[in-house]
Design a protein around this motif. Structure first.
Motif, PDB file in Angstrom:
ATOM      1  N   TRP A 107      -1.385  13.819   6.358  1.00  0.00           N
ATOM      2  CA  TRP A 107      -1.537  12.458   6.136  1.00  0.00           C
ATOM      3  C   TRP A 107      -1.947  12.408   7.994  1.00  0.00           C
ATOM      4  N   GLN A 108      -2.832  12.798   8.474  1.00  0.00           N
ATOM      5  CA  GLN A 108      -2.599  13.114   9.970  1.00  0.00           C
ATOM      6  C   GLN A 108      -4.145  12.777  10.510  1.00  0.00           C
ATOM      7  N   TYR A 109      -4.336  14.262  10.109  1.00  0.00           N
ATOM      8  CA  TYR A 109      -5.534  14.321  10.495  1.00  0.00           C
ATOM      9  C   TYR A 109      -6.533  13.088  10.189  1.00  0.00           C
ATOM     10  N   SER A 110      -7.938  12.896  10.304  1.00  0.00           N
ATOM     11  CA  SER A 110      -9.154  11.783  10.610  1.00  0.00           C
ATOM     12  C   SER A 110      -9.664  11.686   8.632  1.00  0.00           C
ATOM     13  N   THR A 112      -8.128  11.500   6.515  1.00  0.00           N
ATOM     14  CA  THR A 112      -6.940  10.975   5.658  1.00  0.00           C
ATOM     15  C   THR A 112      -7.955   8.948   5.795  1.00  0.00           C
ATOM     16  N   THR A 113      -8.609   8.787   4.416  1.00  0.00           N
ATOM     17  CA  THR A 113      -8.791   8.019   3.958  1.00  0.00           C
ATOM     18  C   THR A 113      -7.849   6.561   3.155  1.00  0.00           C
ATOM     19  N   GLY A 114      -8.752   5.434   3.206  1.00  0.00           N
ATOM     20  CA  GLY A 114      -7.467   4.904   2.292  1.00  0.00           C
ATOM     21  C   GLY A 114      -7.593   4.770   1.013  1.00  0.00           C
TER      22      GLY A 114
ATOM     23  N   ALA B 121      -2.885   2.914   2.398  1.00  0.00           N
ATOM     24  CA  ALA B 121      -3.989   2.555   1.904  1.00  0.00           C
ATOM     25  C   ALA B 121      -5.050   1.134   2.913  1.00  0.00           C
ATOM     26  N   LEU B 124      -5.424   1.247   6.112  1.00  0.00           N
ATOM     27  CA  LEU B 124      -5.903   1.747   7.005  1.00  0.00           C
ATOM     28  C   LEU B 124      -8.198   1.405   6.239  1.00  0.00           C
ATOM     29  N   ASP B 125      -7.633   0.397   5.656  1.00  0.00           N
ATOM     30  CA  ASP B 125      -9.242   0.352   5.484  1.00  0.00           C
ATOM     31  C   ASP B 125      -9.154  -1.385   6.231  1.00  0.00           C
ATOM     32  N   THR B 131      -4.842   8.963  12.659  1.00  0.00           N
ATOM     33  CA  THR B 131      -5.360  10.663  13.696  1.00  0.00           C
ATOM     34  C   THR B 131      -4.341   9.800  14.909  1.00  0.00           C
ATOM     35  N   PHE B 134      -0.733   9.190  15.215  1.00  0.00           N
ATOM     36  CA  PHE B 134      -0.105  10.026  14.869  1.00  0.00           C
ATOM     37  C   PHE B 134      -0.220  10.951  16.519  1.00  0.00           C
TER      38      PHE B 134
END
Lengths: 263, 263
Positions: A107-110, A112-114, B121, B124-125, B131, B134
């Protein structure tokens, strides 16, 4: 070997005679060549389906479903399951969770979305135990692999002026530690975790006298471009190549490429 | 130092005269002693509020809101924000995300629930970039810290019969690498990541001639019990202690404790 815990992994069988199958579904393969030994079946099967999330997918099947917005092909399978309105089992949830976890680098790379975290939440509600999965996937080094990792870290060379760090794994290191060359996967990520490092490289001297490079970078450095300069390939920030040149020659060439690109 | 990127961190001020404040809110503190220098204010402020998620919280304030089901006090603050129906800003979302991320060990400890991932989530939204976070929190080793980590890994001693691994960081290691003793936080987790290891221990020889132990375990080993045997404390699988005994004596005692408990 760390994926042996996946439900139904013992049900995976290897096909020999492809002529007797009607449907071929390719998962997570950007092009036909990635199917390896199975690629001839693409021309033989009446129905071929290509499910993938790589933006450079070559639409090689009759039915192509490419979704670049998901974390992983596992997330596509989840979405498909939802569309088909079939209840997910805990076993399926575990497999999908592992695919998403590893393709997002925890859950760290770009990617990873909502939405992806909402899917993960749903998988947890189905009984996935995140601690158990993490231990099995990421806390599973053999003592030999640990020693090889340590050897690689000890030999790290920092070229701070270039924001560059590299290390070289030799056949001698494998002999001394008893580890396999494949057990060095996390090394390059560890090298990249140093502050002010923009490019990390692990060179592996194979038993075929080749040099294999694993590359990681932070923007603006694009190691995909660097790898392509050595006829390799990959993503912007994770790439690799194989060459017949000796590791010390590769190091010098990479340093020249970095100097030319960023000075 | 890796938290300097948090929004508004420069607004944090240190209070001296507690008598002029009417409200004291304690966050993420299991008991009054954890407030340190600020603990006397608990007896002076007219309104005291204790918001925490630790199961052993001692209800030390006038208003106590203890929720053991969340990942972190940050998640409580998110829930409170929702209840009060105030829109979350991106800046607040970043701070809450970091609190949840670090208290779950990157969504890995057993406190990671479906609800917590749904909250993540939503964050993030609101614009949190996983990224970027992290990299700032976990990919921020100094070269000196990297070298100290490598030194610690190189000296790891495996007692496989006991499922035990340990290493010792000396004052000499600090001198050689130029790192600080505080820059060894991740070392014990790396030691635990070896297969079949149930207990990992890092001993640090401080400049005050004390020995500090950091302990991690997998069930069924309870390093909280082990730490309490040395007048320390902590959770079942993450604990620590400080002693005046020399590191080699501590190693022998820990090995005896493990032998007595698991044979």
């Amino acid at each position: 070997p760390q994926y042996q815990f996946l439900p139904y992994i013992d049900k995976i069988a290897s096909a020999k005679d492809f002529s007797k199958y009607n449907v071929l579904i390719a998962l997570d393969a950007a092009n036909k060549a990635r199917l390896g030994r199975i690629s001839p079946a693409m021309d033989v099967c009446p129905i071929t389906i290509n499910i993938d999330h790589h933006p450079d997918n070559s639409d090689f099947a009759k039915i192509n479903w490419i979704d670049e917005k998901v974390t992983s092909t596992s997330e596509q399978i989840f979405n498909l399951w939802k569309l088909m309105d079939i209840p997910l089992t805990k076993e399926a949830a575990i497999c999908i969770y592992v695919g998403m976890l590893t393709d997002t680098g925890r859950w760290q790379y770009s990617n990873t979305t909502g939405h992806s975290l909402k899917v993960a939440a749903e998988l947890l509600d189905l009984g996935v135990e995140p601690t158990e999965i993490f231990e099995k996937v990421y806390e599973n080094f053999s003592v030999e692999a640990f020693k090889l990792l340590t050897a690689g870290l000890s030999k790290a060379v920092f070229e701070l002026g270039l924001g560059f760090v590299y290390t070289i794994i030799t056949q001698e290191d494998l002999k001394t530690t008893g580890a396999k060359m494949t057990e060095t996967e996390t090394l390059v990520d560890m090298l990249r975790s140093v502050k002010d490092i923009n490019v990390a490289m692990v060179l592996k001297e194979t038993d075929k006298h080749e040099t294999k490079a694993s590359l990681r970078s932070h923007p603006p450095v694009n190691v995909g471009d660097l790898a392509r300069a050595f006829d390799g390939g990959g993503h912007d920030n994770a790439a690799g190549f194989v060459t017949n040149e000796k590791s010390d020659v590769v190091v010098e060439k990479v340093k020249r490429w970095l100097t030319a690109s960023f000075s």
